[in-house]
Design an enzyme around this catalytic site. Structure first.
Site, PDB file in Angstrom:
ATOM      1  N   ALA A   1      84.349  16.070  47.441  1.00  0.00           N
ATOM      2  CA  ALA A   1      84.758  17.425  48.186  1.00  0.00           C
ATOM      3  C   ALA A   1      83.184  18.482  48.127  1.00  0.00           C
ATOM      4  CB  ALA A   1      85.803  18.204  47.464  1.00  0.00           C
TER       5      ALA A   1
ATOM      6  N   VAL B   1      82.697  17.001  42.913  1.00  0.00           N
ATOM      7  CA  VAL B   1      81.936  18.031  43.597  1.00  0.00           C
ATOM      8  C   VAL B   1      80.784  17.696  44.086  1.00  0.00           C
ATOM      9  CG1 VAL B   1      81.026  20.382  43.431  1.00  0.00           C
ATOM     10  CG2 VAL B   1      83.336  19.639  42.343  1.00  0.00           C
ATOM     11  N   LYS B   2      80.489  17.748  45.550  1.00  0.00           N
ATOM     12  CA  LYS B   2      79.521  17.257  46.618  1.00  0.00           C
ATOM     13  C   LYS B   2      78.495  18.516  46.502  1.00  0.00           C
ATOM     14  CE  LYS B   2      79.073  14.224  50.164  1.00  0.00           C
ATOM     15  NZ  LYS B   2      79.804  13.815  51.615  1.00  0.00           N
ATOM     16  N   ILE B   3      77.317  18.500  46.026  1.00  0.00           N
ATOM     17  CA  ILE B   3      76.110  19.285  45.813  1.00  0.00           C
ATOM     18  C   ILE B   3      74.937  18.811  46.841  1.00  0.00           C
ATOM     19  CG2 ILE B   3      74.717  20.610  44.368  1.00  0.00           C
ATOM     20  CD1 ILE B   3      77.528  21.261  44.066  1.00  0.00           C
TER      21      ILE B   3
END
EC number: 2.2.1.2
Length: 218
Positions: A60, A86-88
């Site tokens: 996400a 978590v997509k950074i």
């Protein structure tokens, strides 16, 4: 190799899951918009719906590009479900956010990686996954598969735990070549995965078996 599906379409996710080969899902704001998902509450609910289908690994993506914003969004996304990764983005504050979230025990996926140096930074910061976009490199006449090979080699040199997630997969040969190189994961549309089923000799062989069976039992 793990198979992730790159979509926000619940029907496609269910179909890939029912096939029995799905290991996770990657999404982004563009894919959410394509499905008509608007508003933060609806986005959160959609992520939860995806998590309810798959066993693990739902990437996400944060929208913020500053450190504080990425941390705030990352912590909120991680609360949705234990399956969330978590997509950074690979930017300066993104590397700092990777380190922070990793220290908090939150899995991360460093996205928009286009060089070995960027991948090295992501691994040093503790990213769970690094996502080199091979199709987009091919679009500018650069060898995306060579980048995958370089990253795999560098990670093996130093025993990094970060998994190489080949993204922007356009066709089955991309997928097969990534498997040959040693990518840990591929993420792609459903049709790329289902295209692996196809071979004309399989169709011909099955047609002959069925025809012979019919003759023997007529």
């Amino acid at each position: 190799m793990k198979f992730f599906i790159d979509t926000a379409n619940l029907d496609d996710i269910r179909e890939a899951h029912d096939l029995g080969v799905l290991d996770g899902v990657t999404t982004n704001p563009s894919l959410m918009a394509k499905e008509g998902i608007k508003g933060q509450e609806n986005v959160i609910a959609h992520y939860k719906a995806i998590c309810d289908i798959v066993e693990n690994n739902v990437s996400a993506e944060v929208i913020s590009t500053d450190f504080e914003g990425m941390i705030r969004e990352g912590l909120e996304l991680a609360k949705i479900d234990d399956k969330i990764v978590v997509k950074i983005p690979m930017i300066r504050d993104g590397v700092k956010a990777l380190k922070y979230l990793t220290n908090e025990g939150i899995r991360t996926n460093c996205t928009l990686v286009f060089s070995p140096g960027q991948a090295l930074l992501a691994a040093k910061a503790g990213a769970s996954y690094v996502s080199p976009f091979i199709g987009r490199l091919d679009d500018i006449s650069t060898d995306g598969l060579e980048l995958i090979a370089q990253i795999v080699h560098i990670y093996q040199n130093y025993g990094f735990g970060t998994e190489v997630l080949a993204a922007s997969i356009r066709h089955t040969m991309h997928l097969i070549q990534c498997a040959e190189i040693g990518a840990d994961v591929v993420t792609c549309p459903l049709n790329v995965i289902t295209s692996l089923l196809n071979h004309p000799l399989t169709d011909q062989g099955l047609e002959k078996f069925l025809a012979d069976h019919k003759k023997a039992n007529s």
